[in-house]
Enzyme design. Structure first.
Site, short mmCIF file in Angstrom:
data_model
loop_
_atom_site.label_atom_id
_atom_site.label_comp_id
_atom_site.label_asym_id
_atom_site.label_seq_id
_atom_site.Cartn_x
_atom_site.Cartn_y
_atom_site.Cartn_z
N ARG A 289 0.87 -1.17 0.00
CA ARG A 289 0.00 0.00 0.00
C ARG A 289 0.91 1.22 0.00
NH1 ARG A 289 -1.89 -3.72 3.81
NH2 ARG A 289 -4.00 -4.53 3.37
N LYS B 33 -1.85 -2.75 7.95
CA LYS B 33 -3.09 -2.40 8.63
C LYS B 33 -3.27 -3.21 9.91
CE LYS B 33 -6.09 -0.83 4.86
NZ LYS B 33 -7.35 -1.11 4.13
N HIS C 264 -3.01 -9.18 3.31
CA HIS C 264 -4.44 -9.36 3.56
C HIS C 264 -4.66 -10.45 4.59
CE1 HIS C 264 -5.99 -6.57 0.67
NE2 HIS C 264 -5.32 -7.11 -0.31
N HIS D 250 -1.82 2.23 -6.46
CA HIS D 250 -2.68 1.09 -6.21
C HIS D 250 -2.77 0.20 -7.45
CE1 HIS D 250 -5.57 -1.02 -3.69
NE2 HIS D 250 -6.29 -1.22 -4.78
N TYR E 87 -8.19 -8.13 -6.66
CA TYR E 87 -6.91 -7.81 -7.28
C TYR E 87 -6.60 -8.73 -8.45
CZ TYR E 87 -6.03 -5.01 -3.15
OH TYR E 87 -6.12 -4.07 -2.16
N ARG F 116 0.03 -2.16 -7.26
CA ARG F 116 -0.29 -3.23 -6.30
C ARG F 116 -1.20 -4.27 -6.98
NH1 ARG F 116 -0.86 -4.43 -0.80
NH2 ARG F 116 -2.93 -4.97 -0.03
#
Length: 345
Positions: free
Chosen positions: A190, A216, A315, A289, A324, A292
């Site tokens: 990210r 995250k 993730h 992004h 994705y 990514r």
């Protein structure tokens, strides 16, 4: 329980108070800095588009619909205009940016209803559909193999680029720009993970260079770097970063020519500079992004283990990988040529 007396705040006042609440939550660790930055930016954009002097409680669902349309047509300030016509021809907001903006507004109005700034949440009366906003289907975001090769080739070319006689030595950013593109395309972090990276986050284990990425939810992951990326990283740490270092950010990996930590908004400019060096037939604009997205698409297309791809991207759930995954030209034909039951033809 919502107060019975509604506070007649203007949109601008409500946005400022909401931003203060977001900052307070960030200070206590309840919100990640990246999330707080997005919420704050979006609520101030909303105030600008809705009219900062209007009373928040007077806004209807139709008013919010109008704001969503204005946002959809708003030039994306992170992207350069490909035409000499200027801002009027600049790229508009992507479908993903529109969805993010709408989610930010929903969070804002939920808070406004709880605190008594509005009697009714106008988001419940919004009728505008994605198709009407021009965001029903996103243009394919993953670069093709040819496009990705062109971008990565241009990035690697910067490592050997001759010095620009028109720039001071302490303003040379070629090695940094090459590293930014290679990390984004090869590892798929990210953009917030990239800009938060510190030099101490990179280490060697059993001869392999790793990047400890802080993602995250306080989760970390150690991702091995391809050798080509590790070589550029070492070159940047040895020759690129020292000329940018002004002693202001002793830990930051990526520095601006002023010696500050590279900001999220600067990353698109770096990508665009590298893209300008790609042959026109292989050049296609892409966001951080989008790189990514490219990483995930090509790892999955190469039959890389799905759980390994999940761990590289950071993730928590395999199902998220579906977002994705783009179809690539010829991949079905290639898959059938190496059918596991019939062998390679």
């Amino acid at each position: 329980m919502r107060p019975t007396d509604v506070q007649r705040l203007t949109v601008g006042e409500a946005a400022d108070r909401y931003a203060e609440m977001i900052r307070a939550k960030t200070a206590t660790g309840a919100l990640a800095p990246g999330t707080a930055e997005v919420y704050t930016r979006d609520v101030h954009t909303f105030a600008e588009l809705a009219g900062p002097d209007r009373v928040l409680d007077d806004l209807s669902g139709a008013d919010v619909d109008e704001v969503l349309l204005k946002f959809a047509a708003k030039p994306d300030g992170r992207r350069r205009s490909p035409s000499p016509a200027g801002p009027a021809s600049a790229p508009r907001q992507s479908p993903s940016s529109q969805s993010r903006f709408r989610r930010s507004l929903s969070a804002f109005f939920r808070y406004a209803a709880i605190t008594g700034w509005v009697q009714l949440n106008p988001m419940r009366a919004v009728t505008l559909k994605p198709k009407q906003r021009g965001g029903l289907r996103a243009e394919r975001r993953a670069l093709t193999v040819e496009q990705a090769d062109g971008l990565l080739g241009a990035a690697r070319g910067l490592v050997e680029a001759p010095a620009d006689p028109g720039r001071r030595s302490d303003q040379r950013t070629e090695l940094r720009d090459a590293l930014v593109v290679l990390l984004l395309a090869a590892v798929g972090p990210r953009v917030s993970e990239l800009t938060r990276a510190n030099t101490e986050d990179f280490f060697v284990n059993d001869g392999t260079r790793y990047w400890r990425i802080f993602g995250k939810g306080g989760r970390t992951r150690d991702v091995p770097l391809p050798r080509a990326v590790a070589v550029v990283l070492d070159a940047y740490l040895a020759d690129g970063r020292p000329v940018l270092d002004r002693g202001r950010e002793p830990k930051a990996l990526l520095l601006s020519w002023r010696g500050r930590r590279l900001a999220r908004g600067d990353v698109q400019g770096v990508i665009d500079r590298v893209l300008a060096r790609v042959e026109p037939e292989r050049r296609r604009s892409v966001t951080p992004h989008g790189l990514r997205h490219t990483t995930a698409t090509h790892l999955l297309a190469a039959a890389t283990d799905m759980d390994a791809v999940r761990r590289v991207l950071g993730h928590s759930d395999l199902s998220t990988l579906g977002r994705y995954r783009d179809e690539l030209p010829g991949e079905l034909e290639a898959a059938m040529r190496v059918h596991p039951l019939l062998g390679r033809e």
